[in-house]
Design an enzyme around this catalytic site. Sequence first.
Site, mmCIF file in Angstrom:
data_model
loop_
_atom_site.group_PDB
_atom_site.id
_atom_site.type_symbol
_atom_site.label_atom_id
_atom_site.label_comp_id
_atom_site.label_asym_id
_atom_site.label_seq_id
_atom_site.Cartn_x
_atom_site.Cartn_y
_atom_site.Cartn_z
ATOM 1 N N LYS A 17 40.852 31.229 -7.586
ATOM 2 C CA LYS A 17 39.955 30.789 -7.691
ATOM 3 C C LYS A 17 38.970 30.233 -6.283
ATOM 4 C CE LYS A 17 39.719 28.262 -11.254
ATOM 5 N NZ LYS A 17 39.630 26.471 -11.724
ATOM 6 N N CYS A 381 57.785 20.954 12.077
ATOM 7 C CA CYS A 381 57.886 19.816 11.338
ATOM 8 C C CYS A 381 60.252 19.155 11.649
ATOM 9 C CB CYS A 381 57.052 19.487 9.905
ATOM 10 S SG CYS A 381 56.963 17.839 10.111
ATOM 11 N N GLY A 383 61.279 21.186 10.974
ATOM 12 C CA GLY A 383 62.233 22.754 11.625
ATOM 13 C C GLY A 383 62.232 22.220 13.174
ATOM 14 N N ARG A 462 57.203 10.394 8.313
ATOM 15 C CA ARG A 462 57.899 9.822 8.732
ATOM 16 C C ARG A 462 59.069 9.603 9.993
ATOM 17 N NH1 ARG A 462 55.538 6.915 4.591
ATOM 18 N NH2 ARG A 462 56.293 8.337 1.954
ATOM 19 N N HIS A 507 51.851 20.360 12.480
ATOM 20 C CA HIS A 507 51.461 21.647 11.489
ATOM 21 C C HIS A 507 50.460 22.433 12.144
ATOM 22 C CE1 HIS A 507 54.592 20.299 7.882
ATOM 23 N NE2 HIS A 507 54.271 19.145 8.617
ATOM 24 N N GLU A 509 50.199 25.689 11.137
ATOM 25 C CA GLU A 509 49.851 26.635 10.034
ATOM 26 C C GLU A 509 48.284 25.852 9.739
ATOM 27 O OE1 GLU A 509 52.633 24.340 10.392
ATOM 28 O OE2 GLU A 509 52.601 24.074 7.976
HETATM 29 N N1 GLN Z 1 61.494 14.952 6.379
HETATM 30 C C1 GLN Z 1 60.642 14.917 8.173
HETATM 31 C C2 GLN Z 1 59.317 13.664 8.059
HETATM 32 O O1 GLN Z 1 59.161 12.746 6.908
HETATM 33 C C3 GLN Z 1 60.122 16.083 7.993
HETATM 34 C C4 GLN Z 1 58.622 16.295 7.013
HETATM 35 C C5 GLN Z 1 58.059 17.592 6.916
HETATM 36 O O2 GLN Z 1 58.698 18.168 7.729
HETATM 37 N N2 GLN Z 1 56.719 17.742 6.765
HETATM 38 O O3 GLN Z 1 59.644 13.155 8.860
#
Ligand code: GLN
Length: 552
Positions: A17, A381, A383, A462, A507, A509
């Site tokens: 959808k 992130c 990563g 965070r 991010h 992406e």
């Molecule tokens: N857990 C990590 C943080 O809070 C990375 C968060 C994520 O990859 N979106 O900073």
Amino acid sequence: MAKHIFITGGVVSSLGKGITTGAVGMLLKRMGLTVKLQKLDPYLNVDPGTMNPYEHGEVYVTEDGAETDLDLGHYERFTGDYVSRESNFTTGQIYQEIIRRERRGDFLGKTVQVVPHVTDEIKRCIRTLAKPDVDVVITEIGGTAGDIESLPFLEAIRQFRHDVHSRNCMFIHLTLVPFIRAAGEQKTKPTQQSVGELRRIGIQPDVLIVRCERHLTADSKKKIALFCNVDTEAVIEEKDVDHSIYEVPLMLLKQELDRIIAERLSLPVGRPRIRDWIDVVEDVKHLQKRVKIAIVGKYINHQDAYKSIYEALAHAGIAHKTKVEIERIEAEDLEKKDGLKRLEKVHGILVPGGFGQRGTEGKIAAVRFARERKIPYLGLCLGMQMAVIEFGRHVCGLAEATSSEFNADAKQAVIDLMANQRDVKDMGATMRLGAYPCVIKDGTKARAAYGKEQVAERHRHRYEFNNQYREVYEHRGMVFSGLSPDGRLVEIVEVTDHPWFVAVQFHPEFKSTPTDAHPLFKDFINATLAYAKDKEGEAALKLPQASEKAPA
Ligand code: GLN
């Protein structure tokens, strides 16, 4: 005054959808209209931000920092327009708002009820998008017709049509026509029953979009039109795509859904302009090369957990006429004996975002493998945080390097809780969320990829790089190529002694579209092509073309 299109679903869930909604939005936008898209989700969570990816798939982050349903990703990829927090409301948010007003005494002693109070609040959510400059608001109703929890939404849109007059409002219902092998026939009964369910509560669809594995027969189409009380031309086939989901708008266009909508809503517009889109769809059919990328994550078995990453890789592939083959690797598997062998045949390694400690040692091992063997690496992130920990442990001599997410008392917390997160108690909507600016250093891989000094990218985290360690890292060959404008927050890191090792705290992406692939993904795929060519030779990259395949 804005016109409204409501898109509902019937028979089963997962019919696509969100893709259909995005495709309709894309067609209308390209007819020159200002279009806003929105999803109403019947679940009780306030937003999907606190849900496990196995429950819900990816959490899509908007420019203005809302944690939303992944269908909003389809909306942005199809239309190329940013959505906002007004594009996703849930039953949780709707009740939260009503209860807040009830406690304030706004209802003046009245009984607060589903009808009219909940339905009124749903209608208010729909109207928030109908600003004066907007031509069409498309609202997708989550769930399936017949669900108990969808009922207030269906009642609200029934009333909405009444409020704005039927000439300003239309209903599109997405259903399924299965092919029953044993009978050798397509079956229209589930569609009839699902439309019956809608009509029972007073909604008569104007258009039916029918998902099917095989072409809808003329007979099925006639039957559906007659028994569901819609025009035959308004029964639109949406057959499973051969190559990519980006074919969907073209399929709808061929059956003139754009004209049917324009006529139904009296929109004075011509047919959509879609030359570039056709090119993309043609490119997907004629990819010439291939590369293999490993995604090392924790939710690789879920189809949608890394949705935007899969899409961004595909977009970057299209830009290079390359099929990106994805090797989904469960991070924990790399912690086992000989686990890393699986990385030997890939041309690029990507570690996506994530939360919690499980699987992190496997991800760190993957980073090390990429760094030492000079395989292109893209970290997103978590990563990036994994890349920082790996570099700390194996290059900077910080044997105990870790993140305080995994050990609050860690002695070498190279990744640490952000200062403004220390007093946060609630889990929902409290991360660093949404788009923030990032300044990129000259002469770096990131600068070359973006081709500009300042960008804005979306965040959801965070924890951050611990600045106490900046000097040590820089000294050992890590470059902090992207920082927040005040220089305090590390946004991008790179390893210098490596052909392509870039990891970002954000991010990217979320900002890739099929007609405009994200620069970092595009450059990453470029690096993987160079690596593959170097390692296996040009011929190995070639994708067998349809005409070259042996006859079946
Ligand atoms: N857990 C990590 C943080 O809070 C990375 C968060 C994520 O990859 N979106 O900073």
